[in-house]
Design an enzyme around this catalytic site. Structure first.
Site, short mmCIF file in Angstrom:
data_model
loop_
_atom_site.label_atom_id
_atom_site.label_comp_id
_atom_site.label_asym_id
_atom_site.label_seq_id
_atom_site.Cartn_x
_atom_site.Cartn_y
_atom_site.Cartn_z
N CYS A 78 0.83 -1.19 0.00
CA CYS A 78 0.00 0.00 0.00
C CYS A 78 0.88 1.26 0.00
CB CYS A 78 -0.92 -0.08 1.22
SG CYS A 78 -1.07 1.36 2.22
N GLU A 79 0.53 2.20 -0.84
CA GLU A 79 1.34 3.41 -0.95
C GLU A 79 1.17 4.34 0.25
OE1 GLU A 79 -1.36 6.42 -3.64
OE2 GLU A 79 -0.13 4.96 -4.69
N HIS A 80 0.17 4.10 1.08
CA HIS A 80 -0.06 4.97 2.23
C HIS A 80 0.82 4.61 3.42
CE1 HIS A 80 -4.18 5.26 0.20
NE2 HIS A 80 -3.47 6.32 -0.14
N HIS A 81 1.04 3.31 3.66
CA HIS A 81 1.80 2.88 4.83
C HIS A 81 2.98 1.98 4.47
CE1 HIS A 81 -2.40 3.52 6.22
NE2 HIS A 81 -1.78 4.22 7.14
N GLN A 119 -5.51 -0.67 -4.03
CA GLN A 119 -6.17 -1.79 -4.72
C GLN A 119 -7.07 -1.33 -5.85
OE1 GLN A 119 -7.81 -4.82 -2.16
NE2 GLN A 119 -9.35 -5.37 -3.66
N HIS A 147 -5.54 -6.44 3.73
CA HIS A 147 -4.61 -5.32 3.86
C HIS A 147 -4.02 -5.28 5.26
CE1 HIS A 147 -5.69 -3.15 0.07
NE2 HIS A 147 -6.68 -4.03 0.16
N CYS A 149 -2.33 -2.97 6.58
CA CYS A 149 -2.49 -1.67 7.23
C CYS A 149 -3.75 -1.66 8.10
CB CYS A 149 -2.51 -0.53 6.21
SG CYS A 149 -3.80 -0.65 4.97
#
Length: 188
Positions: A78-81, A119, A147, A149
């Site tokens: 995931c690009e956020h975490h 996703q 996920h 995260c």
């Protein structure tokens, strides 16, 4: 394509920031292992979807039914975490005189999954690349992932799956074709 420029000193600083001693015996080689792992996990940036999809015309001219591959492994971050997410993808398409090597669909998913992702974007990238390079009558993609995260931090809900889909071409207006694809995607 882009070149990865990892700095071993950055990974050592990261370990120190976590409160670890990068010179501890168990961590001495960690910066090298992390660099190698991230090169693999992000190798999709070096792949061109057009090169992944090998198209065949021989034998496909008369085929006019859905082709569906289920349970394609998905491993991404995931690009956020930068946390992993993983699951499976199902790809279906209705040929328009050309077919693609079946293993190429797995490689196409991997090409986009091995990038920092969300996703929803992964799902549409796979569908759009197949539509652009194969030019079928219809494309459907369903991705189901867990996920980390969500499971290992924050809300900490283990086992939840996120399901995304993309329906292009004739799958959008044709309810019967869409229903057939979704039934095949579920294994029916």
């Amino acid at each position: 394509m882009q070149e990865h420029n990892f700095d071993q000193a950055d990974w050592r600083r990261f370990l120190k920031h976590l409160g670890e001693d990068p010179d501890r015996p168990g961590l001495i080689d960690t910066p090298n292992r992390v660099e190698k792992a991230w090169r693999d996990w992000t190798s999709g940036y070096e792949e061109d979807p057009a090169q992944v999809l090998k198209v065949f015309e021989d034998g496909a001219e008369q085929y006019n039914e859905l082709i569906v591959i289920r349970n394609i492994p998905v491993y991404s971050h995931c690009e956020h975490h930068l946390a992993p997410f993983f699951g499976t993808a199902t790809i279906g398409y209705l040929p328009n005189g050309k077919i693609v090597g079946l293993s190429k669909l797995t490689r196409l998913v991997d090409c986009f999954a091995r990038r920092l992702q969300v996703q929803e974007r992964l799902t549409t990238q796979v569908a759009e690349a197949l539509m652009q390079h194969l030019q079928p009558k219809a494309v459907g993609v369903v991705v189901s992932c867990r996920h980390m995260c969500m499971e290992s931090r924050g809300i900490r809900t283990a086992g939840e799956e996120t399901i995304t889909s993309a329906m292009l071409g004739e799958l959008q207006p044709n309810l019967a074709l869409r229903t057939e694809f979704l039934a095949l995607a579920r294994g029916g």
